[in-house]
Scaffold this motif. Sequence first.
Motif, mmCIF file in Angstrom:
data_model
loop_
_atom_site.group_PDB
_atom_site.id
_atom_site.type_symbol
_atom_site.label_atom_id
_atom_site.label_comp_id
_atom_site.label_asym_id
_atom_site.label_seq_id
_atom_site.Cartn_x
_atom_site.Cartn_y
_atom_site.Cartn_z
ATOM 1 N N CYS A 80 0.812 -1.236 0.000
ATOM 2 C CA CYS A 80 0.000 0.000 0.000
ATOM 3 C C CYS A 80 0.831 1.265 0.000
ATOM 4 O O CYS A 80 0.350 2.299 -0.419
ATOM 5 N N VAL A 81 2.029 1.243 0.483
ATOM 6 C CA VAL A 81 2.926 2.404 0.702
ATOM 7 C C VAL A 81 2.354 3.517 1.559
ATOM 8 O O VAL A 81 2.879 4.618 1.540
ATOM 9 N N ILE A 82 1.270 3.254 2.272
ATOM 10 C CA ILE A 82 0.793 4.323 3.153
ATOM 11 C C ILE A 82 0.525 3.819 4.565
ATOM 12 O O ILE A 82 -0.261 4.401 5.304
ATOM 13 N N GLY A 83 1.184 2.730 4.918
ATOM 14 C CA GLY A 83 1.126 2.320 6.318
ATOM 15 C C GLY A 83 -0.126 1.581 6.747
ATOM 16 O O GLY A 83 -0.394 1.464 7.931
ATOM 17 N N GLU A 84 -0.878 1.067 5.772
ATOM 18 C CA GLU A 84 -2.146 0.426 6.158
ATOM 19 C C GLU A 84 -2.088 -1.083 6.239
ATOM 20 O O GLU A 84 -2.948 -1.681 6.860
ATOM 21 N N CYS A 85 -1.162 -1.698 5.503
ATOM 22 C CA CYS A 85 -1.310 -3.140 5.299
ATOM 23 C C CYS A 85 -0.292 -3.979 6.063
ATOM 24 O O CYS A 85 -0.534 -5.146 6.321
ATOM 25 N N GLY A 86 0.836 -3.425 6.400
ATOM 26 C CA GLY A 86 1.816 -4.166 7.179
ATOM 27 C C GLY A 86 2.721 -5.099 6.389
ATOM 28 O O GLY A 86 3.591 -5.752 6.966
ATOM 29 N N ALA A 87 2.548 -5.170 5.065
ATOM 30 C CA ALA A 87 3.383 -6.083 4.278
ATOM 31 C C ALA A 87 4.859 -5.707 4.369
ATOM 32 O O ALA A 87 5.738 -6.548 4.199
ATOM 33 N N CYS A 88 5.134 -4.443 4.657
ATOM 34 C CA CYS A 88 6.510 -3.937 4.645
ATOM 35 C C CYS A 88 7.126 -3.915 6.036
ATOM 36 O O CYS A 88 8.178 -3.303 6.239
ATOM 37 N N THR A 89 6.463 -4.543 7.003
ATOM 38 C CA THR A 89 6.905 -4.480 8.400
ATOM 39 C C THR A 89 8.334 -5.011 8.589
ATOM 40 O O THR A 89 8.672 -6.091 8.115
ATOM 41 N N VAL A 90 9.165 -4.235 9.306
ATOM 42 C CA VAL A 90 10.500 -4.701 9.698
ATOM 43 C C VAL A 90 10.743 -4.248 11.142
ATOM 44 O O VAL A 90 9.932 -3.537 11.723
ATOM 45 N N ILE A 91 11.864 -4.671 11.666
ATOM 46 C CA ILE A 91 12.207 -4.239 13.016
ATOM 47 C C ILE A 91 13.408 -3.305 12.933
ATOM 48 O O ILE A 91 14.451 -3.648 12.366
ATOM 49 N N LEU A 92 13.217 -2.088 13.442
ATOM 50 C CA LEU A 92 14.242 -1.046 13.351
ATOM 51 C C LEU A 92 14.664 -0.694 14.771
ATOM 52 O O LEU A 92 13.838 -0.222 15.563
ATOM 53 N N ASN A 93 15.916 -0.926 15.052
ATOM 54 C CA ASN A 93 16.428 -0.698 16.416
ATOM 55 C C ASN A 93 15.478 -1.261 17.473
ATOM 56 O O ASN A 93 15.121 -0.585 18.437
ATOM 57 N N GLY A 94 15.021 -2.482 17.221
ATOM 58 C CA GLY A 94 14.185 -3.154 18.219
ATOM 59 C C GLY A 94 12.717 -2.781 18.189
ATOM 60 O O GLY A 94 11.924 -3.318 18.951
#
Lengths: 157, 804
Positions: A41-55
């Motif tokens: 989605c590129v607008i923060g709605e779907c979570g497909a791009c979720t990663v962990i950044l500094n925990g």
Amino acid sequence: MKETIKVTVNGRTYVEDVEPRLLLSHFLRETVGLTGTHVGCVIGECGACTVILNGKLVKSCLLFAVQADGKEILTVEGLAANGTLHPIQKAFVEGYGLQCGYCTPGMILAAYYLLGKNPDPTEEDIRKGLAGNLCMCTGYMQIVEAVKEAAKQLKKA
Amino acid sequence: MAETKYIGKTIPSKEGARHATGRGLYTDDFTLPGMLHAVILRSPHAHARILKVDPQAAREPPGVFTVVTPEEIEKKTHPFKPGRYAAGLKKAIPEYAGAIGKVRYVGEPVAALAARTRGAAEDALELISVEYEPLPAVVDTAEAMRPTAPLLFEELGSNLAWKGSLHYGDVAAAFNQADKVVREHLKIHRYSSTPLEPFACIASFDAASKKLTVWVNAQVPEVIYDALREALGLEDVRVIIPDIGGGFGQKIHLIRKYVVLISLLAIESGRPVKWTEDRSEHMMAAGHSCAQEFDVEAAVKNDGTVLGLKFKEIDDVGGSISTLTIHFTNKLNNLSNTYRTKNIFLEGCSVVTNKCPVIPNRGIGKPGMCFIWERMMDRIAQELDLSPIEVRSINLVQPEEMPYTTPSGNIYDSGDYPALLKRALEKIGYEKLKAEQRREREQGRLLGIGVVIGVEPGGRNAARDMAIFPEMKESPGSGGVNGATIKIEKNGTVTLFLGSPNCGQSHETTTAQVAADILGVDPEHISTSTPFDSDLAPWGVAAANSGNNFHLYDIGAVHGAASRLREKILTLAAHVLNAKSEELAINAGVVQATGSPLKKISFAELGKIAYGNQALMPKGFEAGLQATFYYTFPHGEPNLVPGPEGLVRAQFTFSAGAHVAVVEVDKETGKVHVLRYLIVGDNGAVINPQVVNGQIYGSAAHGISVALGEGFVYNSDGQLLTLTLTDYGKSSTMETPRIEVEHRPSPSPFTTLGQKAAGEGAAIPSPAAIASAVEDALRPLGVRVRELPLSPEAVWKLMQEAVR
Ligand code: FES
Ligand code: FES
């Protein structure tokens, strides 16, 4: 007008020149070449791009790559060690917590983050923990069950 | 194959490990040398004339390679051939990959360009100048059909692009004999399946050989093949379909436009070109399911028997004629649902409007048909003061009638509908729930129980359409064909080439289980060749993630190919071991003569012989160890093509399910909480229970989300207001209920392993189940549910109106 950034992804450090408008999701996919981080989605709605950044659990499409300068990122590719699946991954594979696989990396990282904070979650906790990740295929049933199973396995280990 | 070791069991998902480790490969993950990036310019208007497109400024930036405008699209491509869903058009209307002369919905593609980077492409897109003459938008079907309404297609002279009807049995007599006629007006809204991965495509053209290769996340390779031939005149086309991030019908039809546009850019620029749609583009232009409106009449006896059913359907098909009748024609697939009614009349009206074109979507039109039946069953019960269960029961097709021929010619292969219903009621504890409901109502709680039943057809038969459009000149084909190839390599490994792509239904796992049992190997040792590649795959018309084809054609083909290969293995092994092939058994990739422990040979040893040692092969043995099998359904007759009576099988296998929804409506907000959702399903012989469960959970969750408010909303100017998943209302883990599933399989007597479909399934009855439960909850207020969605706002309004 590029900026040089230094980002550690799954333990390896990358120094790259990037355009300021490059999204972190696209930096991971295209610059670093780790395509397990998906974009729905590129607008923060779907979570497909979720990663962990500094925990912290983040949606990488909501950040620019330059905002990750000097930071550490864990993507789905960093979970399995030498070909051995992480217990969460294993639970998803054995319990059919995935169908098309597009939401899977994000789901698994959201579950990883959740179980890190709360090793003994109730179903409600799991559903809350995954609420930022949409899945269009599974109806979430087997995903929730897979996370329960993973919690059990992680506690044993 | 005496006993099965893998068929019927859950084994770990074979696709799972690559997806869980981020190694799935989707179209957007591929990069080709020299690849450009494309973006599409889309209409901001719902309805407008295109006066002028000036691409000059966009061509100037150094990174921009190619811009194509409507003028060039018209010059360099051909319109698509009118397909089967445009068969009813009075006049052929050319439809190109991009808008020509006029735009008819917000988001319709107008121009496209390719540049070195996506950023450069997006920047340049803003430099294309388009002059539009806005026209009044038509967004409502009733408005659209007024004689003074602005016309979408002037050539048609009306926005009512098609109207037709069919009847079966003696409908007039049924209505004459009825004790009562029950009437209702019902509506279903626009929604879609919103796969998480948007459309994506890469096109690469080799000018020397004139061969075009596309990587695309399309569900049906044939659609892409035909589109490229029709629009670009290309015969030599290779379609590669990598992992698909969900399809559900969404990636069958409109995606072809983009494949043509991107291929045109690739041809013009001489470079490979990639395009990935963004979410808002997907929401506005990738296709919606059809908003449907039904005027229904049921002729009933006092005991609840439905003698006849009539319905008139109005379909809001949006701004294209290419899928004009897709939601109506699919009504033939479950026209009778689970019921014995012999006399049925149906009329369809397809009305074009300035909205996104309609497309196939999990069940295409079948959720609407089930909604008609199940709403009417409840209504009949109310009007006759009978229980809704009684009314359903008295009309159900009985198990001893199987295989049962419906009035339109479908043949229900197997099933025990009364048992599904009975078990569902038992399992949910219906009587107890009813008692609880009575008690709680006194406390003011709005609890409701909805019980519905529905069939889920599987397999394909395009000849169905000849019953609807008798004027069709060319047969659209009949039945389905798909193939599979299986081979044992020189080193003994087993590789499977499937005839279809896969968008999440675990094809690799399920087919490996079938092949493993036949060949006597562990499914772990079977690998499937991915991605789907039309140059290699043994594919036919049923090579499609559509119509619930997989269970019939792919399973049939894999079973056939593996059985053939088994014969070959045994022939070769018998010769080498000097044994009779009847005495041989295969286990874990080793062929063994029973009773002679020393007489055995492994697949690897056989491979070495079959691919390299002629002296050891029996006379006349075809070298190599591989087999291909193309499957057609052996029980396709009768009613494969419509005879003089117009009887035709729209699909070939019939799964079924009884659904029970228990809901509570929040009095203050109108929000519906699903407390329990249960399905007792018959999906025939199940090959992998967890795979089938996953399909049921997913399709039920979608149907429930649709019923509770997910959907598209347009304003009166034809602007889409739901451009994001949040506005659209997609359910997350928080809104999606737990779904309980129990299997009561009646194996199909007609299919290879007794299997039936599972995929669209639970999306068909679930909207009806929710409607039924919400109406039951609001019964104290006297509310009648006629319309979806049942969003909090809609339910609140129903309650307000009732109180007034
Ligand atoms: S792509 Fe980032 S949340 Fe959807
Ligand atoms: S498995 Fe397809 S989106 Fe979740």
